[in-house]
Design an enzyme around this catalytic site. Sequence first.
Site, PDB file in Angstrom:
ATOM      1  N   LYS A  71       0.838  -1.202   0.000  1.00 58.65           N
ATOM      2  CA  LYS A  71       0.000   0.000   0.000  1.00 58.65           C
ATOM      3  C   LYS A  71       0.876   1.256   0.000  1.00 58.65           C
ATOM      4  CE  LYS A  71      -3.666  -2.517   2.299  1.00 58.65           C
ATOM      5  NZ  LYS A  71      -4.241  -2.965   3.564  1.00 58.65           N
ATOM      6  N   GLN A  83      -4.093  -1.601   9.881  1.00 57.34           N
ATOM      7  CA  GLN A  83      -4.006  -2.941   9.287  1.00 57.34           C
ATOM      8  C   GLN A  83      -4.537  -3.992  10.256  1.00 57.34           C
ATOM      9  OE1 GLN A  83      -2.946  -3.585   6.023  1.00 57.34           O
ATOM     10  NE2 GLN A  83      -3.719  -5.627   6.465  1.00 57.34           N
ATOM     11  N   ASP A 137     -10.876   3.091   4.282  1.00 56.96           N
ATOM     12  CA  ASP A 137     -11.222   1.675   4.150  1.00 56.96           C
ATOM     13  C   ASP A 137     -12.743   1.495   4.101  1.00 56.96           C
ATOM     14  OD1 ASP A 137      -9.407  -0.303   3.762  1.00 56.96           O
ATOM     15  OD2 ASP A 137      -8.881  -0.566   5.881  1.00 56.96           O
TER      16      ASP A 137
END
Length: 302
Positions: A54, A98, A121
């Site tokens: 990412k 994460q 997200d």
Amino acid sequence: MTAKLIKGTELRDKILEEIEAEVNEIKEKHGVVPGLVTILAGEDPASISYVTAKIKTAHKLGFNEIQDTQPADLSEEALLEIVEKYNKDDSINGILVQLPLPKHIDDKKILNAIDPDKDVDGFHPVNVGRLMIGGDAIKFPPCTPAGIQEMIVRSGVETSGAEVVVVGRSNIVGKPIANLMLQKGPGANSTVTIVHTRTKDLAAHCKRADILIVAAGVPGLVKPEWIKPGACVIDVGVNRIGEKISEKTGKKIAILSGDVDFDAAKEIAGYITPVPGGVGPMTITMLMKNTLKSLKFKLGIA
Ligand code: NAD
């Protein structure tokens, strides 16, 4: 092979080019670039490789990127403080924590602490609500479902009035992609059915699908005879079914398979995604798109 292959890798490259061009334009006009922070607690090798990918993509696009790595024994309070620090940081437009987090930390508490306007997200309850409301309310659609919709639309598949069957009802794939395809508007307007482990006749539902989206995590679950001729089949499943030695690196790598019997299905479907190289590459791409969107919302140009 009769089906047209929907290549996530090619689409990813095209969308990332579009994002980069927009980033350069915004930088020129407004003197700012999108800022993304990834927060990782611990040293889980899979999480490290996801976060690295990412950050690498964000860097290539010219984002301001921060990889904030914390020890696995970090306390929940300390992690909440870190999230709060980035909530207040004006140079940060997207915050990604994460998962999975170490067991002593409550995932939900952490995700709920992220400012919904930086939740790229799309997992914060506010963004889940915005997705349900639809239309202009949607700010950050979750990345994998957004990538799936983008693949369908950019392949020229008609979604309006199409029978969409989604296999799987998870919060990260099944439910949000069903919601996106149900919306009133372009790239959606579909008639949606969600099927799951308690569904009585999975095959009968799949056979009706003009667009079949499979996110079960069960290799070979969807049989070729369940596919309507000409249907668009999106295989989200990523299953490790063995190991092999990579020709490129000489290292051991996983053999991956989707939830659909690809070799047989490609002779029946009209469109199909491969595994790997299908939905997978789209997820990071949409994370970048959401981070850029977050900056655009802030600048009032979204
Ligand atoms: P999950 O385990 O949270 O949910 C799976 C869903 O499938 C459940 O709702 C379950 O009811 C349903 N299901 C399982 N077995 C079934 C069966 N036999 N019949 C009918 N329904 C069944 O999984 P998830 O997080 O939604 O992920 C699904 C798959 O997609 C996994 O293989 C995962 O690795 C993959 N995935 C890929 C990406 C990506 O490519 N970027 C992202 C997320 C998930």
